[in-house]
Design a protein around this motif. Structure first.
Motif, PDB file in Angstrom:
ATOM      1  N   LEU A   1      55.633  18.922   7.597  1.00  0.00           N
ATOM      2  CA  LEU A   1      54.521  19.710   8.110  1.00  0.00           C
ATOM      3  C   LEU A   1      54.936  21.178   8.038  1.00  0.00           C
ATOM      4  O   LEU A   1      55.925  21.589   8.644  1.00  0.00           O
ATOM      5  N   SER A   2      54.181  21.973   7.273  1.00  0.00           N
ATOM      6  CA  SER A   2      54.535  23.386   7.096  1.00  0.00           C
ATOM      7  C   SER A   2      53.262  24.205   6.974  1.00  0.00           C
ATOM      8  O   SER A   2      52.146  23.671   6.916  1.00  0.00           O
ATOM      9  N   ALA A   3      53.428  25.506   6.934  1.00  0.00           N
ATOM     10  CA  ALA A   3      52.271  26.402   6.887  1.00  0.00           C
ATOM     11  C   ALA A   3      51.499  26.239   5.588  1.00  0.00           C
ATOM     12  O   ALA A   3      52.070  25.974   4.527  1.00  0.00           O
ATOM     13  N   THR A   4      50.208  26.401   5.695  1.00  0.00           N
ATOM     14  CA  THR A   4      49.367  26.427   4.503  1.00  0.00           C
ATOM     15  C   THR A   4      49.457  27.820   3.884  1.00  0.00           C
ATOM     16  O   THR A   4      49.380  28.831   4.584  1.00  0.00           O
ATOM     17  N   VAL A   5      49.618  27.873   2.592  1.00  0.00           N
ATOM     18  CA  VAL A   5      49.756  29.150   1.889  1.00  0.00           C
ATOM     19  C   VAL A   5      48.488  29.407   1.079  1.00  0.00           C
ATOM     20  O   VAL A   5      48.048  28.554   0.303  1.00  0.00           O
ATOM     21  N   ASP A   6      47.920  30.567   1.271  1.00  0.00           N
ATOM     22  CA  ASP A   6      46.720  30.944   0.521  1.00  0.00           C
ATOM     23  C   ASP A   6      47.064  31.041  -0.955  1.00  0.00           C
ATOM     24  O   ASP A   6      47.984  31.796  -1.324  1.00  0.00           O
ATOM     25  N   PRO A   7      46.354  30.322  -1.816  1.00  0.00           N
ATOM     26  CA  PRO A   7      46.705  30.316  -3.238  1.00  0.00           C
ATOM     27  C   PRO A   7      46.491  31.667  -3.918  1.00  0.00           C
ATOM     28  O   PRO A   7      47.098  31.936  -4.965  1.00  0.00           O
ATOM     29  N   VAL A   8      45.666  32.512  -3.331  1.00  0.00           N
ATOM     30  CA  VAL A   8      45.393  33.812  -3.947  1.00  0.00           C
ATOM     31  C   VAL A   8      46.416  34.841  -3.479  1.00  0.00           C
ATOM     32  O   VAL A   8      47.053  35.525  -4.296  1.00  0.00           O
ATOM     33  N   THR A   9      46.612  34.966  -2.160  1.00  0.00           N
ATOM     34  CA  THR A   9      47.504  35.992  -1.626  1.00  0.00           C
ATOM     35  C   THR A   9      48.958  35.532  -1.524  1.00  0.00           C
ATOM     36  O   THR A   9      49.876  36.355  -1.473  1.00  0.00           O
ATOM     37  N   GLY A  10      49.136  34.222  -1.458  1.00  0.00           N
ATOM     38  CA  GLY A  10      50.492  33.694  -1.294  1.00  0.00           C
ATOM     39  C   GLY A  10      51.019  33.850   0.118  1.00  0.00           C
ATOM     40  O   GLY A  10      52.231  33.702   0.348  1.00  0.00           O
ATOM     41  N   LEU A  11      50.129  34.129   1.081  1.00  0.00           N
ATOM     42  CA  LEU A  11      50.539  34.350   2.458  1.00  0.00           C
ATOM     43  C   LEU A  11      50.157  33.147   3.327  1.00  0.00           C
ATOM     44  O   LEU A  11      49.222  32.406   3.013  1.00  0.00           O
ATOM     45  N   THR A  12      50.890  32.965   4.431  1.00  0.00           N
ATOM     46  CA  THR A  12      50.632  31.843   5.320  1.00  0.00           C
ATOM     47  C   THR A  12      49.323  32.048   6.073  1.00  0.00           C
ATOM     48  O   THR A  12      48.946  33.174   6.420  1.00  0.00           O
ATOM     49  N   THR A  13      48.639  30.922   6.335  1.00  0.00           N
ATOM     50  CA  THR A  13      47.374  30.996   7.061  1.00  0.00           C
ATOM     51  C   THR A  13      47.445  30.283   8.407  1.00  0.00           C
ATOM     52  O   THR A  13      46.481  30.347   9.182  1.00  0.00           O
ATOM     53  N   ASN A  14      48.532  29.597   8.704  1.00  0.00           N
ATOM     54  CA  ASN A  14      48.683  28.927  10.000  1.00  0.00           C
ATOM     55  C   ASN A  14      50.169  28.709  10.290  1.00  0.00           C
ATOM     56  O   ASN A  14      51.035  28.957   9.442  1.00  0.00           O
ATOM     57  N   LEU A  15      50.484  28.254  11.492  1.00  0.00           N
ATOM     58  CA  LEU A  15      51.847  27.905  11.903  1.00  0.00           C
ATOM     59  C   LEU A  15      52.846  29.032  11.670  1.00  0.00           C
ATOM     60  O   LEU A  15      54.039  28.782  11.484  1.00  0.00           O
ATOM     61  N   ALA A  16      52.391  30.292  11.684  1.00  0.00           N
ATOM     62  CA  ALA A  16      53.285  31.407  11.388  1.00  0.00           C
ATOM     63  C   ALA A  16      53.015  32.569  12.335  1.00  0.00           C
ATOM     64  O   ALA A  16      51.888  32.770  12.816  1.00  0.00           O
ATOM     65  N   VAL A  17      54.068  33.363  12.623  1.00  0.00           N
ATOM     66  CA  VAL A  17      53.969  34.502  13.519  1.00  0.00           C
ATOM     67  C   VAL A  17      54.723  35.688  12.939  1.00  0.00           C
ATOM     68  O   VAL A  17      55.484  35.562  11.975  1.00  0.00           O
ATOM     69  N   ALA A  18      54.512  36.853  13.579  1.00  0.00           N
ATOM     70  CA  ALA A  18      55.179  38.072  13.122  1.00  0.00           C
ATOM     71  C   ALA A  18      56.638  38.103  13.558  1.00  0.00           C
ATOM     72  O   ALA A  18      57.519  38.559  12.825  1.00  0.00           O
ATOM     73  N   ASN A  19      56.890  37.638  14.782  1.00  0.00           N
ATOM     74  CA  ASN A  19      58.257  37.674  15.311  1.00  0.00           C
ATOM     75  C   ASN A  19      58.505  36.369  16.065  1.00  0.00           C
ATOM     76  O   ASN A  19      57.866  36.108  17.090  1.00  0.00           O
ATOM     77  N   PRO A  20      59.430  35.508  15.620  1.00  0.00           N
ATOM     78  CA  PRO A  20      59.589  34.178  16.232  1.00  0.00           C
ATOM     79  C   PRO A  20      60.190  34.206  17.625  1.00  0.00           C
ATOM     80  O   PRO A  20      60.123  33.209  18.338  1.00  0.00           O
ATOM     81  N   GLY A  21      60.763  35.348  18.043  1.00  0.00           N
ATOM     82  CA  GLY A  21      61.384  35.401  19.355  1.00  0.00           C
ATOM     83  C   GLY A  21      60.635  36.271  20.334  1.00  0.00           C
ATOM     84  O   GLY A  21      61.128  36.513  21.443  1.00  0.00           O
ATOM     85  N   ASP A  22      59.464  36.736  19.983  1.00  0.00           N
ATOM     86  CA  ASP A  22      58.709  37.682  20.819  1.00  0.00           C
ATOM     87  C   ASP A  22      57.508  36.966  21.420  1.00  0.00           C
ATOM     88  O   ASP A  22      56.581  36.573  20.703  1.00  0.00           O
TER      89      ASP A  22
END
Length: 575
Positions: free
Chosen positions: A111-132
């Protein structure tokens, strides 16, 4: 005028070297003590030689055990020189050719983040800072949040986050501490506003109980926007008790579901949840490495000739060294003055007999072999004794024998048994187990269904022996014999004690400490002798020391008297 002190300088008055004279007298009287010391010194050398011999014999026995194992090993050759799709190992009775084709290898659900096929960026399960927890919280309300996680093992674990763990790292840590069938990690993609994504990987390969799906669902609390962890609830458990989760985010849409390994062995399609397959072919382990194979890989299994040859040569090298060291420790030499320099083991009949028995056993005929056995003794397979007592390996003869009749070669080294019935087979034999033909009769009690059997050899039949957990264990004249029994049967099992096993039995009998073997008896005797010799030497040394002091006093007195006499003579001469 000379002093009258007992510590007078030697011979000052008389001109006699009284110190040398005293030493000579003491040395003469020390002859008996020196003989005792020489005996003790020889015993010490004998102890050293015996301990070295025990080490060499133990090493030799271990080398024989390795050779026995190598004769049970199998070598696998492959038509795929790069081992791209599959590799294999084999043991036991596995042999022949096996055609393998790997369609898919088993994978882990992820189970991992979905990556936008156009931008190559994550669309879920992701944050800017994992400890903040301020800029990248997992839940947004002031209360805690509860999640459910399920790996492919089907086990559901609930985890709760509070203010102290309201971060992606906190979610990761709580999942890993929950005992769920997944491993959580935080991966930095290195780009985009939310580069840190959560990844859940199933601990085991294969589809498991969930069809390969990994699930994460929010059960309570308000999940932070953008994380994409939908709410979920428990559904009706499956027939096997596996809990189901309705909703949430799954590997089916975000990541990848696990798949099973699909491959063929000799044209038969097989499926396994793991890439290490041990149950497809008896005695073989296949390791599936890469799927998508269009052709086949042919694996040829046969005796491990190279491994067995190396093990045989190692045994021979250790045996030759043992013989060389024993010869050096048991052969006395003559000194330049003609005296004998006695070797520590020269007069030890126990070690001499053991070494003679060891050689005779190795190069004699194996006891109890079936009449039709292809090989009767080690020289038949290229292991022979030379004129100087060393052993030589003819590699060609040895490898030919291993290739032509491996079972016959194995019988030369191990305790073996050939049964006329598949229902009663040989398991093991002991040091005292008889060899030759043994008749067996196993019956089943019609009432209880229990199996029991009798063993007969040379007209002597054992009492009935109950079969326990499928094993008949011999007693009395058949002590040490163990047979695997699956059903009632009658027949004959021919037992043979290979020379390798017989050699190990001789060594064990000689070196064993627990059983009071021959070596222990010798060492105990030496220890007792040395204890007595030490006491005698100490007593003799004390007596000699006292004798030396007495002689010093007497010679000092003599020096004093002579000095006085000379003084008196001088006085008379001056009158």
């Amino acid at each position: 005028m000379a002093t009258s002190s007992l510590s007078s300088i030697s011979g000052v008055t008389t001109g006699i070297d009284t110190t040398a004279l005293i030493n000579a007298i003491v040395a003469q009287k020390a002859t008996g003590m020196n003989r005792l010391q020489a005996k003790k010194d020889l015993n010490d050398k004998k102890t050293t030689a015996l301990n070295a011999m025990r080490t060499a014999l133990t090493t030799l026995s271990l080398s024989m055990a390795t050779l026995q194992d190598k004769l049970n090993s199998r070598a696998v050759t492959s038509t795929d020189s790069n081992n791209t799709n599959v590799i294999a190992t084999a043991s036991g009775v596995a042999s022949g050719n096996y055609d393998i084709s790997v369609k898919t290898v088993a994978t882990k659900g992820r189970l991992s983040a979905t990556v936008d096929p156009v931008t190559g960026l994550t669309t879920n399960l992701a944050v800017a800072n994992p400890g903040d927890s301020a800029l990248s919280p997992i839940f947004t309300s002031g209360t805690s949040a509860t999640f459910a996680v399920q790996g492919t093992d089907g086990v559901v674990k609930e985890i709760t986050l509070d203010a102290s763990s309201n971060t992606l790292n906190g979610l990761r840590d709580r999942i890993n501490a929950s005992g769920a069938g997944v491993v959580a990690s935080v991966v930095n993609m290195g780009k985009g506003p939310n580069p840190y994504q959560l990844v859940l990987s199933a601990k085991d390969t294969g589809t498991g109980k969930t069809g390969g799906v990994v699930t994460l669902a929010a059960l309570s609390g308000t999940v932070a926007p953008g994380l994409g962890i939908p709410a979920g609830s428990y559904g009706t458990p499956l027939a096997d008790g596996t809990q189901t989760i309705i909703g949430g985010v799954t590997s089916a849409t975000s990541g990848a579901n696990a798949v099973d390994a699909n491959f063929t062995v000799n044209g038969i399609a097989l499926t396994r949840t793991t890439n290490i397959v041990k149950d497809a072919v008896d005695g073989m382990t296949f390791t599936l490495k890469q799927g998508g194979q269009t052709g086949t890989t042919t694996l040829t299994v046969g005796p491990d000739k190279a491994g067995a040859t190396a093990a045989a040569q190692d045994f021979i090298t250790k045996y030759n060294q043992l013989m060389k060291d024993y010869q050096a420790a048991s052969t006395s030499t003559r000194n330049a003055d003609g005296s004998i320099n006695e070797a520590p083991l020269a007069s030890d009949s126990t070690t001499r007999t053991m070494m003679a028995n060891l050689k005779a056993t190795l190069f004699g005929q194996t006891s109890g072999l079936p009449s039709g056995s292809a090989y009767k003794a080690l020289p038949n397979i290229g292991i022979s004794s030379q004129a100087d007592g060393t052993v030589y390996l003819n590699v060609i003869t040895f490898q030919t024998a291993v290739g032509n009749d491996l079972a016959a070669v194995q019988r030369l080294f191990s305790f073996a048994g050939d049964s006329t019935s598949p229902a009663v087979t040989f398991r093991a034999g002991g040091t005292k187990t008889v060899t030759g033909a043994v008749d067996f009769a196993v019956t089943r009690d019609p009432g209880t269904g229990a199996l029991s059997g009798t063993l007969t050899r040379n007209g002597v039949t054992s009492d009935p022996i109950l079969v326990v957990d499928g094993v008949l264990t011999g007693t009395g004249d058949f002590a040490g014999l163990s047979l695997a029994v699956t059903d009632a049967a009658t027949g004959t099992i021919t037992l043979s004690r290979g020379v390798g096993q017989a050699m190990k039995d001789i060594i064990s009998s000689f070196t064993s400490v627990s059983s009071g073997g021959g070596l222990k008896a010798i060492l105990d005797s030496i220890q007792a002798q040395n204890k007595s010799l030490g006491a005698q030497i100490q007593t003799a040394q004390t007596r000699l020391n006292q004798e030396k002091e007495n002689l010093k006093k007497k010679f000092a007195q003599m020096e004093s008297v002579v000095a006085q006499m000379r003084g008196s003579a001088g006085s008379l001469a001056s009158v």
